[in-house]
Design an enzyme around this catalytic site. Structure first.
Site, PDB file in Angstrom:
ATOM      1  CG  ASP A  30      -2.057   0.952   1.135  1.00  0.00           C
ATOM      2  OD1 ASP A  30      -1.978   1.914   0.350  1.00  0.00           O
ATOM      3  OD2 ASP A  30      -3.061   0.744   1.841  1.00  0.00           O
ATOM      4  CB  THR A  66      -6.346   1.888   0.526  1.00  0.00           C
ATOM      5  OG1 THR A  66      -5.123   2.563   0.814  1.00  0.00           O
ATOM      6  CG2 THR A  66      -6.167   0.400   0.790  1.00  0.00           C
ATOM      7  CG  ASP A 184      -1.366   4.137   2.945  1.00  0.00           C
ATOM      8  OD1 ASP A 184      -1.529   4.911   1.986  1.00  0.00           O
ATOM      9  OD2 ASP A 184      -2.123   4.121   3.940  1.00  0.00           O
ATOM     10  CG  HIS A 188      -1.597   8.375   5.453  1.00  0.00           C
ATOM     11  ND1 HIS A 188      -2.095   9.406   4.696  1.00  0.00           N
ATOM     12  CD2 HIS A 188      -1.996   7.234   4.830  1.00  0.00           C
ATOM     13  CE1 HIS A 188      -2.762   8.914   3.668  1.00  0.00           C
ATOM     14  NE2 HIS A 188      -2.712   7.599   3.731  1.00  0.00           N
ATOM     15  CG  ASP A 231      -2.928   1.199  -2.797  1.00  0.00           C
ATOM     16  OD1 ASP A 231      -1.707   1.450  -2.716  1.00  0.00           O
ATOM     17  OD2 ASP A 231      -3.708   1.331  -1.842  1.00  0.00           O
ATOM     18  CG  HIS A 232      -2.559   5.098  -3.117  1.00  0.00           C
ATOM     19  ND1 HIS A 232      -1.633   5.643  -2.250  1.00  0.00           N
ATOM     20  CD2 HIS A 232      -3.429   4.396  -2.337  1.00  0.00           C
ATOM     21  CE1 HIS A 232      -1.938   5.299  -1.006  1.00  0.00           C
ATOM     22  NE2 HIS A 232      -3.018   4.535  -1.027  1.00  0.00           N
TER      23      HIS A 232
END
Length: 339
Positions: A30, A66, A184, A188, A231-232
């Site tokens: 992720d 996500t 991920d 954050h 995913d990103h």
């Protein structure tokens, strides 16, 4: 979030493994940006990338979240078709939903590929390791092997469990989807240039090495199609670039579900046009976000043709900005300057 993701890497296969069917394993890390792959920081991923079929980047589904992208990968459909428009959304009663059965079942005819694989029968079995949406039934069924999300489960143990699914003598998995929650989460909390993130990038590389070693140990190198992706991507937003929507427009005239760079606005009855005009005026003045009616959403986003946006406005922050929400308050209290 940056509309980028880890370059797709495929290790080609030529024969069956324990299963008599083609063996495919899809692994997602992720929030792993393509530029995280560096020879000195990720030697295993770098070698794998160079030895495999790999495009320079992938273009994720919009919005680059996500749940949205993992369900797009699992179903092969755009968000407007599978209905997952964000990690946080309005449910049918206009309450916030986050990781619910309803969120992943906009259309009951839509099923993930792991169920399509099992529906094909003839000795086909699927295994899903913590992939978003995988613990829910689809058309009343779950795949043969499911590990629900548990972030305390060591990553190497997840790999070991996947190998057990593949090697099962009576029901060998021929299709496996595996999800890993980093980098991920750390991105954050700490930002994309933090020392903590570098630790997670190294952790990803070590896990890929462990997986490849296990594949070699089980003599599956020439039998498995291994796909590694994300995913990103990720970008940093500083606290002075957060948009406090409730300070700009009265929160008594609408309900909202805000999730970082974007959100859904549900105006109170009779207030739709008023809220739209007010938000548009503020948007034109600040130039830090855009506001859309459903029919104004760009076709290329593939999210306008869904009833889940009926009666709602969609707001999107400009790159480098984000809307303030509870997550950001939590991050700010953790003393991080990034969100």
């Amino acid at each position: 979030m940056s509309p980028t993701s880890l370059a797709l890497a495929v290790l080609t296969a030529y024969a069956a493994a324990v299963t008599r069917h083609p063996l495919v394993v899809v692994v997602s890390f992720d929030g792993f940006r393509p530029d995280y792959v560096q020879a000195n920081a990720t030697p295993t991923l770098s070698r794998f990338l160079n030895a495999s079929a790999a495009p320079p980047y992938m273009r994720p589904a919009f919005p680059t979240k996500t749940f949205v992208n993992h369900h797009t990968i699992a179903t092969g459909l755009h968000p407007e078709q599978h209905g997952v428009l964000d990690n946080h959304m309005f449910d049918r009663n206009n309450k916030t939903m986050h990781y619910t059965y309803e969120q992943f079942h906009y259309d009951e005819s839509v099923v993930p590929i792991w169920m399509q694989n099992e529906y094909s029968g003839n000795g086909r079995y699927s295994g899903v390791m913590m992939w978003p949406g995988s613990e829910f039934q689809y058309q009343g069924k779950t795949p043969t092997y499911v590990q629900i999300y548990n972030n305390t489960m060591p990553w190497n143990s997840r790999v070991d469990k996947i190998m057990l699914w593949i090697k099962n003598s009576s029901q060998p998995a021929n299709l496996v989807f595996a999800y890993f929650e980093e980098p991920d989460k750390t991105s954050h909390m700490k930002g994309i240039n933090s020392p903590d993130l570098k630790v997670q990038i190294s952790r990803v590389d070590a896990t890929v090495k462990y997986l490849l070693d296990k594949i070699k140990e089980e003599n599956l190198e020439n039998k498995m199609n291994l796909i590694i992706l994300s995913d990103h991507g990720m970008d940093s937003v500083t606290n002075n670039r957060t948009i406090h929507l409730d300070q700009l427009i009265s929160n008594k005239t609408y309900e909202s579900v805000i999730s970082g760079p974007n959100g859904f606005i549900l105006p109170n009855p009779g207030k739709f046009e008023e809220i739209y005009q007010n938000l548009t005026r503020i948007s034109n003045n600040l130039r830090t976000f855009s506001v859309y009616k459903k029919d104004e959403l760009p076709v290329r986003w593939h999210m306008k043709n869904t009833s889940r946006l009926n009666g709602k406005l969609y707001i999107l922050a400009k790159p480098g900005y984000a809307f303030w929400n509870n997550l950001f308050e939590y991050i700010q209290n953790s003393t991080s300057k990034f969100i």
